[in-house]
Design a protein around this motif. Structure first.
Motif, short mmCIF file in Angstrom:
data_model
loop_
_atom_site.label_atom_id
_atom_site.label_comp_id
_atom_site.label_asym_id
_atom_site.label_seq_id
_atom_site.Cartn_x
_atom_site.Cartn_y
_atom_site.Cartn_z
N GLN A 190 46.47 36.72 35.31
CA GLN A 190 46.98 37.83 36.12
C GLN A 190 46.19 39.11 35.84
O GLN A 190 45.97 39.91 36.74
CB GLN A 190 48.47 38.06 35.85
CG GLN A 190 49.10 39.09 36.77
CD GLN A 190 49.04 38.69 38.24
OE1 GLN A 190 49.35 37.55 38.59
NE2 GLN A 190 48.63 39.60 39.09
N LYS A 191 45.73 39.27 34.61
CA LYS A 191 44.93 40.45 34.26
C LYS A 191 43.69 40.51 35.15
O LYS A 191 43.33 41.57 35.66
CB LYS A 191 44.53 40.40 32.78
CG LYS A 191 43.75 41.60 32.31
CD LYS A 191 43.48 41.52 30.82
CE LYS A 191 42.73 42.74 30.34
NZ LYS A 191 42.46 42.70 28.89
N TYR A 192 43.03 39.36 35.35
CA TYR A 192 41.85 39.36 36.22
C TYR A 192 42.25 39.55 37.68
O TYR A 192 41.57 40.26 38.43
CB TYR A 192 41.01 38.09 36.08
CG TYR A 192 39.87 38.13 37.06
CD1 TYR A 192 38.82 39.03 36.88
CD2 TYR A 192 39.87 37.36 38.21
CE1 TYR A 192 37.79 39.13 37.80
CE2 TYR A 192 38.84 37.45 39.14
CZ TYR A 192 37.81 38.33 38.92
OH TYR A 192 36.80 38.45 39.84
N ILE A 193 43.32 38.91 38.10
CA ILE A 193 43.76 39.05 39.49
C ILE A 193 44.01 40.52 39.81
O ILE A 193 43.61 41.01 40.86
CB ILE A 193 45.00 38.18 39.75
CG1 ILE A 193 44.61 36.71 39.72
CG2 ILE A 193 45.65 38.53 41.09
CD1 ILE A 193 45.76 35.74 39.70
N ASP A 194 44.62 41.25 38.88
CA ASP A 194 44.84 42.68 39.09
C ASP A 194 43.51 43.42 39.21
O ASP A 194 43.36 44.31 40.04
CB ASP A 194 45.67 43.26 37.94
CG ASP A 194 47.08 42.72 37.90
OD1 ASP A 194 47.55 42.16 38.93
OD2 ASP A 194 47.73 42.84 36.85
N TYR A 195 42.54 43.04 38.39
CA TYR A 195 41.21 43.64 38.41
C TYR A 195 40.52 43.32 39.74
O TYR A 195 39.97 44.18 40.41
CB TYR A 195 40.41 43.09 37.23
CG TYR A 195 39.01 43.62 37.06
CD1 TYR A 195 38.79 44.74 36.27
CD2 TYR A 195 37.92 42.98 37.62
CE1 TYR A 195 37.50 45.22 36.06
CE2 TYR A 195 36.63 43.45 37.41
CZ TYR A 195 36.43 44.57 36.64
OH TYR A 195 35.16 45.03 36.44
N TYR A 196 40.60 42.04 40.14
CA TYR A 196 39.95 41.57 41.37
C TYR A 196 40.55 42.24 42.60
O TYR A 196 39.86 42.47 43.59
CB TYR A 196 40.09 40.06 41.46
CG TYR A 196 39.51 39.46 42.71
CD1 TYR A 196 38.14 39.27 42.85
CD2 TYR A 196 40.33 39.05 43.77
CE1 TYR A 196 37.61 38.71 43.99
CE2 TYR A 196 39.80 38.49 44.91
CZ TYR A 196 38.44 38.33 45.02
OH TYR A 196 37.91 37.78 46.15
N ASN A 197 41.83 42.52 42.57
CA ASN A 197 42.49 43.12 43.73
C ASN A 197 41.93 44.48 44.10
O ASN A 197 42.17 44.96 45.21
CB ASN A 197 44.00 43.19 43.51
CG ASN A 197 44.66 41.85 43.77
OD1 ASN A 197 44.10 40.98 44.41
ND2 ASN A 197 45.86 41.69 43.25
N ILE A 198 41.16 45.08 43.20
CA ILE A 198 40.44 46.32 43.55
C ILE A 198 39.58 46.06 44.77
O ILE A 198 39.55 46.84 45.71
CB ILE A 198 39.53 46.77 42.38
CG1 ILE A 198 40.37 47.16 41.17
CG2 ILE A 198 38.62 47.92 42.80
CD1 ILE A 198 39.54 47.32 39.90
#
Length: 152
Positions: A96-104
């Motif tokens: 989820q940490k990456y998904i939040d980053y990717y959502n940028i």
């Protein structure tokens, strides 16, 4: 003209992403290096690859891939999940940490797509979708990946 128009759109998507990443660096929220960002985008696009599948796709040695993967695991952007079929094999999953980053990046794509739907007719949007799908499926054979999903 088409080449330049496509290049401009592609460049604007990249630059918007970079603007948001630099803004987050300023706030000390981002912790991925440029190479790690490329690795993460590849892992997400490949859809739960093994370390060897990742290494093969990136054309790097398995030990080099394992080193990069271990760094990403330590930072909390991916996890290694043991295969139930072959207990020696691990699949890479984004967290989820990456998904939040990717959502940028994906949030901006969604915003631009909404603007396209409001600006153009449904017929034009349908034609654009058809053309982009053909480009992805047929005209880019050098990059073989599972069918990508849209923004998370």
């Amino acid at each position: 003209m088409l080449d330049q128009a496509f290049f401009n759109v592609y460049t604007k998507f990249k630059l918007h992403f970079y603007q948001e990443i630099f803004r987050r660096f300023q706030d000390r929220e981002a912790s991925l290096t440029t190479v790690e960002t490329f690795a993460m985008e590849t892992i997400q696009a490949l859809g739960r690859p093994t370390i060897n599948e990742f290494a093969t796709f990136m054309r790097i040695s398995p030990p080099n891939a394992a080193y990069k993967i271990n760094s990403l695991v330590k930072k909390g952007y991916i996890r290694k999940v043991q295969s139930p079929e072959d207990r020696r094999e691990y699949h890479l999953e984004v967290t989820q940490k990456y998904i939040d980053y990717y959502n940028i990046s994906s949030a901006y794509i969604t915003e631009v797509m909404d603007r396209i739907r409001h600006r153009f007719s449904p017929e034009d949007c349908s034609k654009l979708e058809e053309m982009i799908s053909i480009v992805s499926r047929e005209l880019m054979p050098e990059v073989q990946i599972p069918e990508l999903q849209g923004p998370v």
